[in-house]
Design a protein around this motif. Structure first.
Motif, mmCIF file in Angstrom:
data_model
loop_
_atom_site.group_PDB
_atom_site.id
_atom_site.type_symbol
_atom_site.label_atom_id
_atom_site.label_comp_id
_atom_site.label_asym_id
_atom_site.label_seq_id
_atom_site.Cartn_x
_atom_site.Cartn_y
_atom_site.Cartn_z
ATOM 1 N N ASP A 99 0.810 -1.217 0.000
ATOM 2 C CA ASP A 99 0.000 0.000 0.000
ATOM 3 C C ASP A 99 0.843 1.266 0.000
ATOM 4 O O ASP A 99 0.318 2.355 -0.198
ATOM 5 N N LEU A 100 2.148 1.139 0.249
ATOM 6 C CA LEU A 100 3.015 2.305 0.333
ATOM 7 C C LEU A 100 3.996 2.354 -0.826
ATOM 8 O O LEU A 100 4.481 1.323 -1.288
ATOM 9 N N THR A 101 4.296 3.560 -1.260
ATOM 10 C CA THR A 101 5.334 3.765 -2.266
ATOM 11 C C THR A 101 6.693 3.607 -1.584
ATOM 12 O O THR A 101 6.774 3.507 -0.346
ATOM 13 N N THR A 102 7.754 3.612 -2.360
ATOM 14 C CA THR A 102 9.103 3.533 -1.783
ATOM 15 C C THR A 102 9.323 4.682 -0.808
ATOM 16 O O THR A 102 9.822 4.483 0.302
ATOM 17 N N ARG A 103 8.931 5.868 -1.214
ATOM 18 C CA ARG A 103 9.061 7.034 -0.327
ATOM 19 C C ARG A 103 8.155 6.867 0.898
ATOM 20 O O ARG A 103 8.507 7.278 2.003
ATOM 21 N N GLY A 104 6.986 6.292 0.699
ATOM 22 C CA GLY A 104 6.074 6.027 1.810
ATOM 23 C C GLY A 104 6.687 5.078 2.827
ATOM 24 O O GLY A 104 6.543 5.273 4.037
ATOM 25 N N HIS A 105 7.407 4.072 2.356
ATOM 26 C CA HIS A 105 8.078 3.126 3.269
ATOM 27 C C HIS A 105 9.112 3.864 4.101
ATOM 28 O O HIS A 105 9.238 3.621 5.305
ATOM 29 N N LYS A 106 9.849 4.760 3.440
ATOM 30 C CA LYS A 106 10.888 5.505 4.148
ATOM 31 C C LYS A 106 10.263 6.372 5.241
ATOM 32 O O LYS A 106 10.722 6.377 6.374
ATOM 33 N N LEU A 107 9.199 7.080 4.904
ATOM 34 C CA LEU A 107 8.557 7.935 5.900
ATOM 35 C C LEU A 107 7.881 7.100 6.985
ATOM 36 O O LEU A 107 7.875 7.483 8.153
ATOM 37 N N PHE A 108 7.344 5.956 6.623
ATOM 38 C CA PHE A 108 6.711 5.076 7.602
ATOM 39 C C PHE A 108 7.738 4.641 8.651
ATOM 40 O O PHE A 108 7.438 4.585 9.837
ATOM 41 N N ALA A 109 8.961 4.354 8.190
ATOM 42 C CA ALA A 109 10.007 3.865 9.089
ATOM 43 C C ALA A 109 10.639 4.974 9.921
ATOM 44 O O ALA A 109 11.224 4.694 10.966
ATOM 45 N N THR A 110 10.522 6.199 9.492
ATOM 46 C CA THR A 110 11.180 7.293 10.211
ATOM 47 C C THR A 110 10.146 8.265 10.783
ATOM 48 O O THR A 110 9.836 8.228 11.959
ATOM 49 N N GLY A 111 9.621 9.136 9.933
ATOM 50 C CA GLY A 111 8.729 10.191 10.394
ATOM 51 C C GLY A 111 7.489 9.698 11.102
ATOM 52 O O GLY A 111 7.076 10.252 12.124
ATOM 53 N N TYR A 112 6.875 8.649 10.587
ATOM 54 C CA TYR A 112 5.665 8.128 11.222
ATOM 55 C C TYR A 112 5.986 7.558 12.595
ATOM 56 O O TYR A 112 5.248 7.771 13.557
#
Length: 147
Positions: A99-112
């Motif tokens: 459900d997440l883009t590559t950038r979404g994965h990065k933000l999920f792992a950090t910012g989220y």
């Protein structure tokens, strides 16, 4: 031992020197259907408040899942609309790897994760205000910084 916080202590540590290549390999192994967030599973967890073991409720957890779903969708970090309205965030709400883009994965792992940490540190009253305001400044800053 559960201390009554929504997030385990090991899950609240800030992400530093995160190895995105290693994470990408792990995500490839689990596949696109692997759940990253599962509201039904979260609702089945228990916590202890004043010595009483209590379940989480949909009313307690729904706002944080909604803010996340709305933010990720509106910022083009998903491959689908996660939820169109808060009522779509129910017991069946799941965010999967695919459900997440590559950038979404990065933000999920950090910012989220940092956002969840900020949410967990607040008192119940401040937490409600934070969610009602849909305060996502933590994640917004990382997007602006190119994460």
């Amino acid at each position: 031992m559960d201390t009554g916080t929504d997030i385990a202590e090991e899950d609240r540590r800030p992400v530093k020197n995160f190895d995105f290549d290693a994470q990408a390999k792990r995500l490839e192994k689990v596949g696109p259907d692997f759940p990253l967030e599962d509201l039904g599973r979260a609702l089945s967890r228990k916590r202890t408040i004043a010595g009483v073991v209590m379940p989480y409720t949909l009313e307690e957890l729904r706002p944080s899942y909604w803010v996340m779903a709305k933010f990720f969708t509106e910022n083009g970090l998903t491959t689908r609309v996660l939820a169109e309205k808060i009522e779509d965030v129910d017991e069946t709400f799941v965010v999967r790897v695919g459900d997440l883009t590559t950038r979404g994965h990065k933000l999920f792992a950090t910012g989220y994760q940092n956002w969840l940490d900020a949410l967990a540190r607040r008192t119940p009253e401040k937490r409600a205000q934070f969610l009602e305001a849909e305060d996502t400044k933590i994640m917004e800053k990382l997007i602006q910084d190119g994460h």
